[in-house]
Design a protein around this motif. Structure first.
Motif, PDB file in Angstrom:
ATOM      1  N   UNK A  14      46.558  24.729  40.038  1.00 22.62           N
ATOM      2  CA  UNK A  14      47.068  25.367  38.846  1.00 22.62           C
ATOM      3  C   UNK A  14      48.075  24.382  38.341  1.00 22.62           C
ATOM      4  N   UNK A  15      48.225  23.900  37.097  1.00 22.42           N
ATOM      5  CA  UNK A  15      49.132  23.053  36.681  1.00 22.42           C
ATOM      6  C   UNK A  15      49.032  22.030  37.635  1.00 22.42           C
ATOM      7  N   UNK A  16      50.136  21.417  38.065  1.00 22.31           N
ATOM      8  CA  UNK A  16      50.179  20.469  39.220  1.00 22.31           C
ATOM      9  C   UNK A  16      50.223  20.768  40.660  1.00 22.31           C
ATOM     10  N   UNK A  17      50.136  22.073  40.883  1.00 27.78           N
ATOM     11  CA  UNK A  17      50.032  22.703  42.213  1.00 27.78           C
ATOM     12  C   UNK A  17      48.792  22.747  42.862  1.00 27.78           C
ATOM     13  N   UNK A  18      48.558  22.555  44.130  1.00 23.97           N
ATOM     14  CA  UNK A  18      47.257  22.511  44.858  1.00 23.97           C
ATOM     15  C   UNK A  18      47.405  23.460  46.065  1.00 23.97           C
ATOM     16  N   UNK A  19      46.821  24.269  46.339  1.00 20.63           N
ATOM     17  CA  UNK A  19      46.433  25.149  47.276  1.00 20.63           C
ATOM     18  C   UNK A  19      45.410  24.870  48.251  1.00 20.63           C
ATOM     19  N   UNK A  47      53.702  37.377  44.593  1.00 17.65           N
ATOM     20  CA  UNK A  47      52.853  37.772  45.893  1.00 17.65           C
ATOM     21  C   UNK A  47      51.760  38.572  45.350  1.00 17.65           C
ATOM     22  N   UNK A  48      52.010  39.693  44.527  1.00 19.32           N
ATOM     23  CA  UNK A  48      50.794  40.487  43.882  1.00 19.32           C
ATOM     24  C   UNK A  48      49.694  39.541  43.104  1.00 19.32           C
ATOM     25  N   UNK A  49      50.218  38.710  42.280  1.00 14.12           N
ATOM     26  CA  UNK A  49      49.317  37.844  41.652  1.00 14.12           C
ATOM     27  C   UNK A  49      48.625  36.819  42.735  1.00 14.12           C
ATOM     28  N   UNK A  50      49.186  36.417  43.845  1.00 10.94           N
ATOM     29  CA  UNK A  50      48.708  35.353  44.753  1.00 10.94           C
ATOM     30  C   UNK A  50      47.565  36.075  45.714  1.00 10.94           C
ATOM     31  N   UNK A  51      47.492  37.353  45.906  1.00 12.08           N
ATOM     32  CA  UNK A  51      46.675  38.031  46.863  1.00 12.08           C
ATOM     33  C   UNK A  51      45.698  38.890  45.975  1.00 12.08           C
ATOM     34  N   UNK A  52      45.776  38.801  44.768  1.00 11.35           N
ATOM     35  CA  UNK A  52      44.810  39.871  44.095  1.00 11.35           C
ATOM     36  C   UNK A  52      43.433  39.544  44.188  1.00 11.35           C
ATOM     37  N   UNK A  77      52.228  27.479  41.997  1.00  8.42           N
ATOM     38  CA  UNK A  77      51.722  27.675  43.414  1.00  8.42           C
ATOM     39  C   UNK A  77      50.957  29.038  43.545  1.00  8.42           C
ATOM     40  N   UNK A  78      51.659  30.098  43.155  1.00  9.81           N
ATOM     41  CA  UNK A  78      50.918  31.435  43.219  1.00  9.81           C
ATOM     42  C   UNK A  78      49.637  31.452  42.514  1.00  9.81           C
ATOM     43  N   UNK A  79      49.597  30.606  41.452  1.00 13.32           N
ATOM     44  CA  UNK A  79      48.313  30.861  40.713  1.00 13.32           C
ATOM     45  C   UNK A  79      47.176  30.024  41.524  1.00 13.32           C
ATOM     46  N   UNK A  80      47.762  28.788  42.167  1.00 16.53           N
ATOM     47  CA  UNK A  80      46.734  27.950  42.909  1.00 16.53           C
ATOM     48  C   UNK A  80      46.216  28.563  44.056  1.00 16.53           C
ATOM     49  N   UNK A  81      47.120  29.512  44.715  1.00 11.44           N
ATOM     50  CA  UNK A  81      46.704  30.392  45.949  1.00 11.44           C
ATOM     51  C   UNK A  81      45.685  31.220  45.605  1.00 11.44           C
ATOM     52  N   UNK A  82      45.791  31.903  44.392  1.00 15.06           N
ATOM     53  CA  UNK A  82      44.837  33.015  43.841  1.00 15.06           C
ATOM     54  C   UNK A  82      43.598  32.352  43.754  1.00 15.06           C
ATOM     55  N   UNK A  83      43.507  30.990  43.012  1.00 12.37           N
ATOM     56  CA  UNK A  83      42.201  30.390  42.868  1.00 12.37           C
ATOM     57  C   UNK A  83      41.597  29.887  44.123  1.00 12.37           C
ATOM     58  N   UNK A  84      42.454  29.276  45.048  1.00 13.72           N
ATOM     59  CA  UNK A  84      41.865  29.115  46.296  1.00 13.72           C
ATOM     60  C   UNK A  84      41.278  30.206  47.227  1.00 13.72           C
ATOM     61  N   UNK A  85      41.866  31.262  47.209  1.00 11.34           N
ATOM     62  CA  UNK A  85      41.523  32.437  47.989  1.00 11.34           C
ATOM     63  C   UNK A  85      40.380  32.918  47.468  1.00 11.34           C
ATOM     64  N   UNK A 104      38.035  36.746  36.288  1.00  7.51           N
ATOM     65  CA  UNK A 104      38.706  35.538  35.970  1.00  7.51           C
ATOM     66  C   UNK A 104      39.429  34.608  37.075  1.00  7.51           C
ATOM     67  N   UNK A 105      39.178  35.051  38.546  1.00  5.44           N
ATOM     68  CA  UNK A 105      39.771  34.406  39.524  1.00  5.44           C
ATOM     69  C   UNK A 105      39.144  33.318  39.854  1.00  5.44           C
ATOM     70  N   UNK A 106      37.992  32.972  39.372  1.00  8.00           N
ATOM     71  CA  UNK A 106      37.255  31.513  39.723  1.00  8.00           C
ATOM     72  C   UNK A 106      37.631  30.625  38.834  1.00  8.00           C
ATOM     73  N   UNK A 107      38.162  30.820  37.661  1.00  2.00           N
ATOM     74  CA  UNK A 107      38.539  29.995  36.726  1.00  2.00           C
ATOM     75  C   UNK A 107      39.719  29.246  36.961  1.00  2.00           C
ATOM     76  N   UNK A 108      39.616  27.930  36.896  1.00  6.32           N
ATOM     77  CA  UNK A 108      40.750  27.078  37.200  1.00  6.32           C
ATOM     78  C   UNK A 108      41.718  27.002  35.808  1.00  6.32           C
ATOM     79  N   UNK A 109      42.801  27.493  35.840  1.00  8.11           N
ATOM     80  CA  UNK A 109      43.851  27.624  34.749  1.00  8.11           C
ATOM     81  C   UNK A 109      44.226  26.245  34.278  1.00  8.11           C
ATOM     82  N   UNK A 110      43.480  25.422  33.432  1.00  7.02           N
ATOM     83  CA  UNK A 110      43.774  23.925  33.383  1.00  7.02           C
ATOM     84  C   UNK A 110      45.015  23.577  32.565  1.00  7.02           C
ATOM     85  N   UNK A 111      45.804  24.729  31.940  1.00  7.71           N
ATOM     86  CA  UNK A 111      46.932  24.284  31.137  1.00  7.71           C
ATOM     87  C   UNK A 111      47.921  23.292  31.501  1.00  7.71           C
TER      88      UNK A 111
END
Length: 132
Positions: A14-19, A47-52, A77-85, A104-111
């Protein structure tokens, strides 16, 4: 290491973060860069966003989560964690792909932040025009 124990991996961005996420069957402990999830993400909404994905899949407390996070800021980083989870959960149970994808959890937010252009103050903001 631990031979024979199931391990599911997923990389989220997510953005420049990698999880880099590793799920192992366990009691539900979450460790981010060697610290607890609560310590790493003090803000409740992050936290809620990351473990959704865990909540949505109904497997909260069934997997131990180990994460290596780098780059970006806390929200990225929270968004990247959500995507990786979500990706790791699909690897663990392919049947979860449909519900996680529709949420929408498997879509990479490429903004990403647009780069600054030469002659401009920011990416698009121009200097004020002066007739004289």
């Amino acid at each position: 290491m631990n031979e024979g124990i199931a391990r599911y991996r997923g990389t989220g961005k997510r953005k420049t973060a990698v999880a880099r996420v590793i799920l192992t069957p366990g009691s539900g402990k979450a460790q981010v860069n060697g610290r607890s999830l609560e310590e790493y993400f003090p803000r409740d909404n992050l936290r809620t966003l990351a473990i959704a994905p865990l909540r949505m899949a109904g497997v909260e407390g069934q997997f131990d989560v180990r994460v290596r996070l780098n780059g970006g800021g806390v929200a990225g980083q929270a968004g990247a964690l959500r995507h990786g989870l979500a990706r790791a959960l699909v690897e663990a149970d392919p049947g979860l792909r449909g519900p996680l994808k529709s949420a929408g959890f498997l879509t990479r937010d490429a903004r990403q932040v647009e780069r600054k252009k030469a002659g401009l103050k920011k990416a698009r903001k121009r200097p004020q025009f002066s007739k004289r």
